[in-house]
Design a protein around this motif. Structure first.
Motif, short mmCIF file in Angstrom:
data_model
loop_
_atom_site.label_atom_id
_atom_site.label_comp_id
_atom_site.label_asym_id
_atom_site.label_seq_id
_atom_site.Cartn_x
_atom_site.Cartn_y
_atom_site.Cartn_z
N GLY A 1 -17.44 2.49 2.41
CA GLY A 1 -16.90 1.99 1.15
C GLY A 1 -17.34 2.84 -0.02
O GLY A 1 -16.56 3.15 -0.93
N ILE A 2 -18.60 3.24 -0.02
CA ILE A 2 -19.14 4.09 -1.09
C ILE A 2 -18.45 5.45 -1.07
O ILE A 2 -18.08 5.99 -2.11
CB ILE A 2 -20.66 4.25 -0.94
N ILE A 3 -18.25 6.00 0.11
CA ILE A 3 -17.64 7.33 0.23
C ILE A 3 -16.20 7.30 -0.28
O ILE A 3 -15.79 8.17 -1.05
CB ILE A 3 -17.71 7.82 1.69
N PHE A 4 -15.43 6.29 0.12
CA PHE A 4 -14.06 6.18 -0.36
C PHE A 4 -14.02 5.97 -1.87
O PHE A 4 -13.13 6.47 -2.55
CB PHE A 4 -13.31 5.06 0.36
N SER A 5 -14.98 5.24 -2.40
CA SER A 5 -15.06 5.01 -3.85
C SER A 5 -15.29 6.33 -4.59
O SER A 5 -14.64 6.61 -5.60
CB SER A 5 -16.18 4.02 -4.15
N VAL A 6 -16.22 7.13 -4.11
CA VAL A 6 -16.51 8.43 -4.74
C VAL A 6 -15.32 9.36 -4.63
O VAL A 6 -14.99 10.06 -5.59
CB VAL A 6 -17.78 9.06 -4.12
N LEU A 7 -14.64 9.37 -3.49
CA LEU A 7 -13.45 10.20 -3.34
C LEU A 7 -12.38 9.78 -4.35
O LEU A 7 -11.70 10.61 -4.94
CB LEU A 7 -12.90 10.11 -1.92
N GLY A 8 -12.23 8.49 -4.56
CA GLY A 8 -11.28 7.99 -5.54
C GLY A 8 -11.66 8.39 -6.96
O GLY A 8 -10.80 8.74 -7.78
N PHE B 1 -23.76 10.82 6.86
CA PHE B 1 -24.08 9.65 6.05
C PHE B 1 -24.19 8.44 6.95
O PHE B 1 -23.62 8.41 8.04
CB PHE B 1 -22.97 9.38 5.01
N PRO B 2 -24.86 7.39 6.46
CA PRO B 2 -24.83 6.13 7.21
C PRO B 2 -23.41 5.57 7.23
O PRO B 2 -22.54 6.07 6.53
CB PRO B 2 -25.75 5.20 6.42
N SER C 1 -21.82 14.71 -1.86
CA SER C 1 -23.01 14.09 -1.27
C SER C 1 -23.98 13.61 -2.35
O SER C 1 -24.60 12.56 -2.19
CB SER C 1 -23.70 15.05 -0.30
N GLU C 2 -24.08 14.35 -3.46
CA GLU C 2 -24.95 13.90 -4.56
C GLU C 2 -24.41 12.61 -5.17
O GLU C 2 -25.17 11.68 -5.44
CB GLU C 2 -25.06 14.98 -5.63
N ARG C 3 -23.11 12.54 -5.39
CA ARG C 3 -22.51 11.33 -5.97
C ARG C 3 -22.60 10.15 -5.01
O ARG C 3 -22.82 9.02 -5.44
CB ARG C 3 -21.07 11.59 -6.37
N ILE C 4 -22.43 10.40 -3.74
CA ILE C 4 -22.54 9.33 -2.75
C ILE C 4 -23.97 8.80 -2.72
O ILE C 4 -24.19 7.58 -2.66
CB ILE C 4 -22.09 9.82 -1.36
#
Length: 94
Positions: free
Chosen positions: A26-33, A21-22, A84-87
């Motif tokens: 922040g987006i990745i941590f948000s999706v994990l949460g 991913f780029p 990856s789809e959600r991100i």
């Protein structure tokens, strides 16, 4: 065939996937949460790369954040695909 594609092919043989991913973590941590991921550790060197380990749906995944490089998500294919789809969806919304 370069080293990255060889590693990805080997991971695939054992039911694992790796997605780059780029640098927008922040987006990745948000999706994990959002998926109620449980952080179970971290390792690495803060000046080079840091590995974060999470449990998602009872399976362990690894998030590697490389300074000035990509962010790499590694884990079971099904979970990495969902993440990856959600991100990607979150990235298009922002």
């Amino acid at each position: 065939m370069n080293a990255t594609s060889i590693v990805d092919s080997l991971f695939s043989l054992f039911g694992y996937a790796r997605v780059r991913f780029p640098q927008d973590v922040g987006i990745i941590f948000s999706v994990l949460g959002d998926l109620d991921a449980i952080k179970c550790g971290e390792s690495g060197m803060p000046t080079a790369s840091t590995n974060y380990y999470y449990l998602v749906r009872g399976r362990k995944i690894k998030l590697t954040i490389e300074d000035y490089e990509d962010t790499i998500l590694t884990g079971p294919k099904a979970i990495v695909k969902v993440l990856s789809e959600r991100i990607a969806e979150e990235g298009t919304r922002r």
